[in-house]
Design an enzyme around this catalytic site. Structure first.
Site, short mmCIF file in Angstrom:
data_model
loop_
_atom_site.label_atom_id
_atom_site.label_comp_id
_atom_site.label_asym_id
_atom_site.label_seq_id
_atom_site.Cartn_x
_atom_site.Cartn_y
_atom_site.Cartn_z
CD GLU A 246 80.93 100.35 -17.65
OE1 GLU A 246 79.89 100.23 -16.97
OE2 GLU A 246 81.24 99.55 -18.55
N GLY B 258 83.43 95.57 -22.57
CA GLY B 258 82.45 96.00 -23.57
C GLY B 258 83.04 96.21 -24.95
CB SER C 218 84.82 90.98 -24.04
OG SER C 218 84.65 92.36 -24.28
CG ASN D 297 77.81 95.34 -14.04
OD1 ASN D 297 76.76 95.90 -13.72
ND2 ASN D 297 78.91 96.00 -14.37
CE LYS E 279 78.82 96.71 -18.14
NZ LYS E 279 79.96 97.13 -18.90
CD GLU F 221 85.10 93.90 -14.57
OE1 GLU F 221 84.32 93.08 -15.04
OE2 GLU F 221 84.77 95.07 -14.31
CG HIS G 189 82.41 98.52 -13.33
ND1 HIS G 189 82.56 99.23 -14.49
CD2 HIS G 189 82.16 97.24 -13.69
CE1 HIS G 189 82.40 98.40 -15.52
NE2 HIS G 189 82.15 97.20 -15.05
C1 PEP Z 1 81.68 94.58 -16.83
O1 PEP Z 1 80.91 95.50 -17.00
O2 PEP Z 1 82.09 94.34 -15.68
C2 PEP Z 1 82.11 93.81 -17.99
C3 PEP Z 1 83.07 92.95 -17.84
O3 PEP Z 1 81.45 94.05 -19.18
P1 PEP Z 1 81.55 93.18 -20.52
O4 PEP Z 1 81.40 91.72 -20.11
O5 PEP Z 1 80.42 93.64 -21.37
O6 PEP Z 1 82.89 93.43 -21.12
#
Ligand code: PEP
Length: 247
Positions: free
Chosen positions: A97, A170, A209, A10, A12, A164, A95
């Protein structure tokens, strides 16, 4: 039941068209002969360039968001019809976000997932609890509630789920493989109860992460079928080793 590992990146709000092309060229160099399904989700502005850069490769194109209507007076929106037209195979929905910054609701996630399936795209349906919900012992209740709302009445054959935990996205904090496995197993058990045997074929990705250093241990868990990768998907040097650790 064997499920083909799936690693999705992803991107973003990152990557100009030129940067996106460059990353695809690097990934194509790195990812030869890997028995893993791979998808990348660039920003909308780079979808067509990435589709062209992926021609002849087995890496799939994914979008980061969609709208549930196909066409109409919906300024600023992009529909599953148009994502299919530009070559997308997958689309992320729900997601965290989008839920926290843009007001995406469970009902909206369901509508988007249904519209994607209607147009032959696979939704990657994201669910996950916030830190205070985990600390209050409510992680499973929250996640299974999101699963129920997002997938009720939908055929699951083409659906991918991404667990997630919001506190791991992040932040550099990762769920322990055991904690992640516990939630993945609960999701699969719940899907088996609501949708039957197809639950054994649904791929459930972990996200939060994921890095080269922690990917192998997470992916070794029986109900973790792949990863949705944010930050580490922005460079071939970190994304390719994650893909390889799934093969
Ligand atoms: C994501 O945006 O779906 C995500 C898991 O981000 P990160 O790997 O940076 O934590």
């Amino acid at each position: 039941m064997s499920r083909r590992p799936f690693i999705a990146g992803n991107w973003k709000l990152h990557k100009t068209v030129a940067e996106a092309r460059e990353l695809i060229h690097e990934l194509r160099r790195e990812l030869v002969d890997v028995d893993v399904e791979v998808a990348v989700a660039p920003p909308m502005t780079a979808l067509d360039a990435v589709r062209q850069a992926l021609e002849g490769s087995s890496i799939h194109l994914a979008a980061q968001n969609t709208y549930h209507e196909s066409t109409g007076a919906y300024t600023g929106e992009v529909s599953p019809l148009l994502l299919a037209d530009v070559g997308c195979r997958y689309c992320i929905v729900g997601h965290s976000e989008r839920r926290s910054l843009f007001g995406e609701t469970d009902a909206g996630v369901h509508a988007k997932a249904a519209a994607l399936l209607d147009h032959g795209l696979s939704p990657i349906v994201c669910v996950g609890e916030r830190l205070e919900e985990r600390e209050a012992g409510r992680a499973l209740e929250v996640v299974l509630g999101q699963i129920e709302a997002a997938l009720e009445g939908l055929a699951l054959e083409e659906v991918v789920v991404a667990y997630e935990p919001v506190w791991a996205i992040g932040t550099g904090r990762t769920a322990s493989p055991q904690d992640a496995q516990e939630v993945h197993e609960a999701i699969r058990t719940h899907l088996a109860a609501t949708h039957g045997p197809v639950a054994q074929r649904v791929r459930i990705l972990y996200g939060g992460s994921v890095k080269p250093a922690n990917a192998a241990e997470l992916l070794a868990q029986p109900d973790i079928d792949g990863a949705l990768v944010g930050g580490a998907s922005l460079q071939a040097a970190t994304f390719a080793p994650i893909v390889k650790s799934a093969s």
